[in-house]
Design a protein around this motif. Structure first.
Motif, PDB file in Angstrom:
ATOM      1  N   ARG A  19     -60.555  10.686  39.635  1.00  0.00           N
ATOM      2  CA  ARG A  19     -59.233  10.481  39.047  1.00  0.00           C
ATOM      3  C   ARG A  19     -58.145  10.887  40.040  1.00  0.00           C
ATOM      4  NH1 ARG A  19     -60.474   6.971  35.576  1.00  0.00           N
ATOM      5  NH2 ARG A  19     -62.129   7.620  34.186  1.00  0.00           N
ATOM      6  N   LEU A  20     -57.001  10.265  39.911  1.00  0.00           N
ATOM      7  CA  LEU A  20     -55.860  10.560  40.773  1.00  0.00           C
ATOM      8  C   LEU A  20     -55.510  12.044  40.715  1.00  0.00           C
ATOM      9  CD1 LEU A  20     -53.893   9.158  42.651  1.00  0.00           C
ATOM     10  CD2 LEU A  20     -52.420   8.726  40.691  1.00  0.00           C
ATOM     11  N   TYR A  21     -55.683  12.625  39.550  1.00  0.00           N
ATOM     12  CA  TYR A  21     -55.435  14.051  39.359  1.00  0.00           C
ATOM     13  C   TYR A  21     -56.214  14.887  40.381  1.00  0.00           C
ATOM     14  CZ  TYR A  21     -55.848  18.673  37.252  1.00  0.00           C
ATOM     15  OH  TYR A  21     -55.844  20.019  37.047  1.00  0.00           O
ATOM     16  N   HIS A  22     -57.469  14.522  40.652  1.00  0.00           N
ATOM     17  CA  HIS A  22     -58.296  15.278  41.602  1.00  0.00           C
ATOM     18  C   HIS A  22     -57.706  15.218  43.003  1.00  0.00           C
ATOM     19  CE1 HIS A  22     -61.398  14.417  38.426  1.00  0.00           C
ATOM     20  NE2 HIS A  22     -61.408  15.733  38.506  1.00  0.00           N
ATOM     21  N   ALA A  23     -57.179  14.079  43.381  1.00  0.00           N
ATOM     22  CA  ALA A  23     -56.561  13.942  44.705  1.00  0.00           C
ATOM     23  C   ALA A  23     -55.329  14.833  44.812  1.00  0.00           C
ATOM     24  CB  ALA A  23     -56.206  12.484  44.978  1.00  0.00           C
ATOM     25  N   VAL A  24     -54.520  14.830  43.770  1.00  0.00           N
ATOM     26  CA  VAL A  24     -53.310  15.662  43.759  1.00  0.00           C
ATOM     27  C   VAL A  24     -53.685  17.135  43.889  1.00  0.00           C
ATOM     28  CG1 VAL A  24     -51.358  16.439  42.339  1.00  0.00           C
ATOM     29  CG2 VAL A  24     -51.971  14.004  42.410  1.00  0.00           C
ATOM     30  N   GLU A  25     -54.644  17.570  43.106  1.00  0.00           N
ATOM     31  CA  GLU A  25     -55.060  18.974  43.141  1.00  0.00           C
ATOM     32  C   GLU A  25     -55.674  19.358  44.490  1.00  0.00           C
ATOM     33  OE1 GLU A  25     -54.451  21.434  40.744  1.00  0.00           O
ATOM     34  OE2 GLU A  25     -53.138  19.793  40.133  1.00  0.00           O
ATOM     35  N   SER A  49     -53.007   9.008  50.756  1.00  0.00           N
ATOM     36  CA  SER A  49     -52.107   9.952  51.421  1.00  0.00           C
ATOM     37  C   SER A  49     -51.091  10.501  50.437  1.00  0.00           C
ATOM     38  CB  SER A  49     -51.364   9.253  52.566  1.00  0.00           C
ATOM     39  OG  SER A  49     -50.417   8.332  52.049  1.00  0.00           O
ATOM     40  N   ASP A  50     -50.399  11.529  50.868  1.00  0.00           N
ATOM     41  CA  ASP A  50     -49.338  12.078  50.039  1.00  0.00           C
ATOM     42  C   ASP A  50     -48.257  11.030  49.792  1.00  0.00           C
ATOM     43  OD1 ASP A  50     -48.532  12.169  52.731  1.00  0.00           O
ATOM     44  OD2 ASP A  50     -47.392  14.006  52.475  1.00  0.00           O
ATOM     45  N   ARG A  51     -48.060  10.130  50.735  1.00  0.00           N
ATOM     46  CA  ARG A  51     -47.077   9.054  50.540  1.00  0.00           C
ATOM     47  C   ARG A  51     -47.513   8.108  49.426  1.00  0.00           C
ATOM     48  NH1 ARG A  51     -47.662   9.645  55.930  1.00  0.00           N
ATOM     49  NH2 ARG A  51     -48.985   7.816  56.091  1.00  0.00           N
ATOM     50  N   ASP A  52     -48.815   7.811  49.358  1.00  0.00           N
ATOM     51  CA  ASP A  52     -49.324   6.978  48.255  1.00  0.00           C
ATOM     52  C   ASP A  52     -49.035   7.643  46.915  1.00  0.00           C
ATOM     53  OD1 ASP A  52     -50.486   5.043  49.992  1.00  0.00           O
ATOM     54  OD2 ASP A  52     -52.282   6.277  50.191  1.00  0.00           O
ATOM     55  N   LEU A  53     -49.273   8.945  46.842  1.00  0.00           N
ATOM     56  CA  LEU A  53     -49.051   9.673  45.593  1.00  0.00           C
ATOM     57  C   LEU A  53     -47.576   9.710  45.220  1.00  0.00           C
ATOM     58  CD1 LEU A  53     -51.504  12.677  46.052  1.00  0.00           C
ATOM     59  CD2 LEU A  53     -51.880  10.550  44.800  1.00  0.00           C
ATOM     60  N   LYS A  54     -46.706   9.909  46.224  1.00  0.00           N
ATOM     61  CA  LYS A  54     -45.266   9.922  45.949  1.00  0.00           C
ATOM     62  C   LYS A  54     -44.800   8.555  45.460  1.00  0.00           C
ATOM     63  CE  LYS A  54     -44.273  13.580  49.198  1.00  0.00           C
ATOM     64  NZ  LYS A  54     -43.906  13.890  50.567  1.00  0.00           N
ATOM     65  N   ASN A  58     -43.322   8.186  41.758  1.00  0.00           N
ATOM     66  CA  ASN A  58     -41.934   7.732  41.598  1.00  0.00           C
ATOM     67  C   ASN A  58     -41.861   6.478  40.741  1.00  0.00           C
ATOM     68  OD1 ASN A  58     -40.812   9.803  43.066  1.00  0.00           O
ATOM     69  ND2 ASN A  58     -40.782   8.662  44.979  1.00  0.00           N
ATOM     70  N   ASN A  59     -42.756   5.534  40.971  1.00  0.00           N
ATOM     71  CA  ASN A  59     -42.773   4.315  40.174  1.00  0.00           C
ATOM     72  C   ASN A  59     -43.094   4.607  38.715  1.00  0.00           C
ATOM     73  OD1 ASN A  59     -42.030   2.610  42.216  1.00  0.00           O
ATOM     74  ND2 ASN A  59     -44.115   2.041  42.756  1.00  0.00           N
ATOM     75  N   MET A  89     -55.300   4.022  46.387  1.00  0.00           N
ATOM     76  CA  MET A  89     -55.582   4.217  47.810  1.00  0.00           C
ATOM     77  C   MET A  89     -55.280   2.968  48.643  1.00  0.00           C
ATOM     78  SD  MET A  89     -59.709   3.998  47.948  1.00  0.00           S
ATOM     79  CE  MET A  89     -60.562   2.432  47.846  1.00  0.00           C
ATOM     80  N   THR A  90     -55.194   3.182  49.940  1.00  0.00           N
ATOM     81  CA  THR A  90     -55.107   2.090  50.894  1.00  0.00           C
ATOM     82  C   THR A  90     -56.527   1.618  51.163  1.00  0.00           C
ATOM     83  OG1 THR A  90     -53.138   3.037  51.903  1.00  0.00           O
ATOM     84  CG2 THR A  90     -54.399   1.469  53.232  1.00  0.00           C
ATOM     85  N   HIS A  91     -56.759   0.325  50.958  1.00  0.00           N
ATOM     86  CA  HIS A  91     -58.075  -0.268  51.197  1.00  0.00           C
ATOM     87  C   HIS A  91     -58.133  -0.825  52.623  1.00  0.00           C
ATOM     88  CE1 HIS A  91     -57.750  -0.279  46.814  1.00  0.00           C
ATOM     89  NE2 HIS A  91     -59.063  -0.285  46.781  1.00  0.00           N
ATOM     90  N   ASN A  92     -59.282  -1.308  53.014  1.00  0.00           N
ATOM     91  CA  ASN A  92     -59.471  -1.959  54.324  1.00  0.00           C
ATOM     92  C   ASN A  92     -59.004  -1.081  55.484  1.00  0.00           C
ATOM     93  OD1 ASN A  92     -60.418  -4.279  52.949  1.00  0.00           O
ATOM     94  ND2 ASN A  92     -58.311  -4.940  52.652  1.00  0.00           N
ATOM     95  N   VAL A  93     -59.527   0.114  55.532  1.00  0.00           N
ATOM     96  CA  VAL A  93     -59.172   1.063  56.582  1.00  0.00           C
ATOM     97  C   VAL A  93     -59.792   0.626  57.902  1.00  0.00           C
ATOM     98  CG1 VAL A  93     -59.426   3.459  57.340  1.00  0.00           C
ATOM     99  CG2 VAL A  93     -59.004   2.948  54.939  1.00  0.00           C
ATOM    100  N   ILE A  94     -59.011   0.699  58.950  1.00  0.00           N
ATOM    101  CA  ILE A  94     -59.511   0.405  60.291  1.00  0.00           C
ATOM    102  C   ILE A  94     -59.840   1.734  60.953  1.00  0.00           C
ATOM    103  CG2 ILE A  94     -58.939  -0.557  62.545  1.00  0.00           C
ATOM    104  CD1 ILE A  94     -56.977  -2.430  61.056  1.00  0.00           C
ATOM    105  N   SER A  95     -61.032   1.838  61.491  1.00  0.00           N
ATOM    106  CA  SER A  95     -61.441   3.092  62.123  1.00  0.00           C
ATOM    107  C   SER A  95     -61.812   2.842  63.581  1.00  0.00           C
ATOM    108  CB  SER A  95     -62.628   3.709  61.376  1.00  0.00           C
ATOM    109  OG  SER A  95     -63.730   2.837  61.416  1.00  0.00           O
ATOM    110  N   CYS A  96     -61.978   3.923  64.300  1.00  0.00           N
ATOM    111  CA  CYS A  96     -62.393   3.833  65.697  1.00  0.00           C
ATOM    112  C   CYS A  96     -63.388   4.958  65.975  1.00  0.00           C
ATOM    113  CB  CYS A  96     -61.189   3.903  66.621  1.00  0.00           C
ATOM    114  SG  CYS A  96     -60.154   5.340  66.370  1.00  0.00           S
TER     115      CYS A  96
END
Length: 108
Positions: A19-25, A49-54, A58-59, A89-96
């Protein structure tokens, strides 16, 4: 310079069904701004990220701010218990790889 010189080695993870709650905590408790989200076989499926949560809070707040509190919990708090991190979350993460150069990784 290589990625291994810049990367964070010990990252926090949650599964996509948390749950989103777990990410916030977790972000509050560990004073972190990003959480890697894993799926089946612990494969990376996204990042939150914290930006996703904000953005989400806000919305939600703007949409439901006219609704009064019930039982000392806001509608936004209630929704954080219902939404999963997969929905935010942001999907399709690019990694290296750690062995890649920063220049090479920047061209991805």
């Amino acid at each position: 310079m290589f990625i291994r010189e810049l990367m964070t080695r010990d990252v926090f993870t949650l599964s996509e069904d948390h749950r989103l709650y777990h990410a916030v905590e977790l972000m509050k408790d560990e004073n972190i701004r990003h959480i890697v989200i894993t799926g089946y076989n612990n494969k990376i499926v996204g990042i939150i990220s914290d930006r996703d949560l904000k953005f989400v809070s806000n919305n939600l707040w703007n949409r439901f701010k006219g609704i009064r509190k019930e039982s000392n919990i806001t509608v936004v708090e209630k929704l954080s218990l219902l939404l999963t991190v997969d929905e935010v979350m942001t999907h399709n993460v690019i990694s290296c790889l750690p062995s890649q150069s920063v220049k090479e990784a920047g061209g991805v």
